[in-house]
Design a protein around this motif. Structure first.
Motif, mmCIF file in Angstrom:
data_model
loop_
_atom_site.group_PDB
_atom_site.id
_atom_site.type_symbol
_atom_site.label_atom_id
_atom_site.label_comp_id
_atom_site.label_asym_id
_atom_site.label_seq_id
_atom_site.Cartn_x
_atom_site.Cartn_y
_atom_site.Cartn_z
ATOM 1 N N MET A 27 0.841 -1.195 0.000
ATOM 2 C CA MET A 27 0.000 0.000 0.000
ATOM 3 C C MET A 27 0.874 1.242 0.000
ATOM 4 O O MET A 27 1.963 1.259 0.543
ATOM 5 C CB MET A 27 -0.895 0.032 1.238
ATOM 6 N N GLY A 28 0.353 2.288 -0.617
ATOM 7 C CA GLY A 28 1.085 3.545 -0.650
ATOM 8 C C GLY A 28 0.120 4.705 -0.636
ATOM 9 O O GLY A 28 -1.096 4.519 -0.619
ATOM 10 N N ILE A 29 0.678 5.882 -0.674
ATOM 11 C CA ILE A 29 -0.130 7.092 -0.663
ATOM 12 C C ILE A 29 -0.310 7.576 -2.098
ATOM 13 O O ILE A 29 0.654 7.658 -2.855
ATOM 14 C CB ILE A 29 0.564 8.200 0.157
ATOM 15 N N VAL A 30 -1.541 7.898 -2.463
ATOM 16 C CA VAL A 30 -1.802 8.439 -3.793
ATOM 17 C C VAL A 30 -1.373 9.910 -3.806
ATOM 18 O O VAL A 30 -1.788 10.701 -2.959
ATOM 19 C CB VAL A 30 -3.292 8.314 -4.160
ATOM 20 N N MET A 31 -0.518 10.235 -4.773
ATOM 21 C CA MET A 31 0.026 11.580 -4.887
ATOM 22 C C MET A 31 -0.464 12.221 -6.180
ATOM 23 O O MET A 31 -0.679 11.543 -7.183
ATOM 24 C CB MET A 31 1.556 11.522 -4.938
ATOM 25 N N ILE A 32 -0.592 13.514 -6.171
ATOM 26 C CA ILE A 32 -0.870 14.247 -7.399
ATOM 27 C C ILE A 32 0.104 15.416 -7.495
ATOM 28 O O ILE A 32 0.732 15.805 -6.511
ATOM 29 C CB ILE A 32 -2.318 14.793 -7.463
ATOM 30 N N LYS A 33 0.203 15.974 -8.691
ATOM 31 C CA LYS A 33 1.050 17.137 -8.890
ATOM 32 C C LYS A 33 0.174 18.380 -8.816
ATOM 33 O O LYS A 33 -0.819 18.492 -9.542
ATOM 34 C CB LYS A 33 1.731 17.031 -10.260
ATOM 35 N N CYS A 34 0.552 19.292 -7.971
ATOM 36 C CA CYS A 34 -0.208 20.532 -7.839
ATOM 37 C C CYS A 34 -0.073 21.346 -9.126
ATOM 38 O O CYS A 34 1.041 21.646 -9.555
ATOM 39 C CB CYS A 34 0.331 21.324 -6.655
ATOM 40 N N PRO A 35 -1.181 21.675 -9.770
ATOM 41 C CA PRO A 35 -1.104 22.399 -11.044
ATOM 42 C C PRO A 35 -0.612 23.835 -10.887
ATOM 43 O O PRO A 35 -0.172 24.444 -11.861
ATOM 44 C CB PRO A 35 -2.554 22.361 -11.554
ATOM 45 N N GLN A 36 -0.665 24.353 -9.705
ATOM 46 C CA GLN A 36 -0.239 25.737 -9.480
ATOM 47 C C GLN A 36 1.254 25.835 -9.214
ATOM 48 O O GLN A 36 1.923 26.741 -9.702
ATOM 49 C CB GLN A 36 -1.005 26.334 -8.289
ATOM 50 N N THR A 37 1.771 24.913 -8.434
ATOM 51 C CA THR A 37 3.168 25.004 -8.008
ATOM 52 C C THR A 37 4.042 23.897 -8.590
ATOM 53 O O THR A 37 5.256 23.973 -8.517
ATOM 54 C CB THR A 37 3.263 24.931 -6.468
ATOM 55 N N PHE A 88 -12.306 10.237 -10.939
ATOM 56 C CA PHE A 88 -12.121 11.664 -10.789
ATOM 57 C C PHE A 88 -12.231 11.984 -9.302
ATOM 58 O O PHE A 88 -13.080 11.435 -8.611
ATOM 59 C CB PHE A 88 -13.248 12.355 -11.579
ATOM 60 N N ALA A 89 -11.361 12.823 -8.824
ATOM 61 C CA ALA A 89 -11.392 13.134 -7.406
ATOM 62 C C ALA A 89 -10.972 14.577 -7.170
ATOM 63 O O ALA A 89 -10.528 15.271 -8.084
ATOM 64 C CB ALA A 89 -10.478 12.183 -6.640
ATOM 65 N N ARG A 90 -11.135 14.987 -5.954
ATOM 66 C CA ARG A 90 -10.836 16.360 -5.575
ATOM 67 C C ARG A 90 -10.050 16.314 -4.270
ATOM 68 O O ARG A 90 -10.427 15.605 -3.345
ATOM 69 C CB ARG A 90 -12.153 17.124 -5.397
ATOM 70 N N ASN A 132 -9.033 23.502 -3.462
ATOM 71 C CA ASN A 132 -9.208 22.133 -3.933
ATOM 72 C C ASN A 132 -8.755 22.011 -5.377
ATOM 73 O O ASN A 132 -9.075 22.859 -6.205
ATOM 74 C CB ASN A 132 -10.677 21.726 -3.823
ATOM 75 N N HIS A 133 -8.009 20.952 -5.653
ATOM 76 C CA HIS A 133 -7.619 20.637 -7.024
ATOM 77 C C HIS A 133 -8.393 19.409 -7.469
ATOM 78 O O HIS A 133 -8.501 18.444 -6.726
ATOM 79 C CB HIS A 133 -6.123 20.328 -7.128
ATOM 80 N N GLU A 134 -8.887 19.442 -8.692
ATOM 81 C CA GLU A 134 -9.571 18.289 -9.261
ATOM 82 C C GLU A 134 -8.571 17.532 -10.125
ATOM 83 O O GLU A 134 -7.772 18.135 -10.824
ATOM 84 C CB GLU A 134 -10.765 18.749 -10.093
#
Ligand code: ZN
Length: 65
Positions: free
Chosen positions: A1-11, A33-35, A44-46
């Motif tokens: 198991m791991g942590i789901v990561m996303i890239k911040c579109p702003q930074t 799709f998530a937020r 919040n980032h989608e």
């Protein structure tokens, strides 16, 4: 198991979504799709699953699918 990561579109920085997933299962899962609340932007980032990845602290190789 791991942590789901996303890239911040702003930074452009990687931020944790707070979701946990298995890397192989996540990669094979249907598109969703998530937020997520970004503590950097304080908004919040989608995002879609295909834009996210799983950061695993446990690097044992698995083949689930
Ligand atoms: Zn952000």
């Amino acid at each position: 198991m791991g942590i789901v990561m996303i890239k911040c579109p702003q930074t452009g920085r990687a931020i944790p979504t707070g979701m946990k997933a298995d890397r192989e299962k996540f990669r094979c899962s249907t598109v969703f799709f998530a937020r997520t609340y970004c503590s950097i932007c304080q908004t919040n980032h989608e995002w879609f699953a295909k834009e996210a990845w799983v950061y695993e602290t446990d690097e044992r190789v698995r083949s689930v699918c």
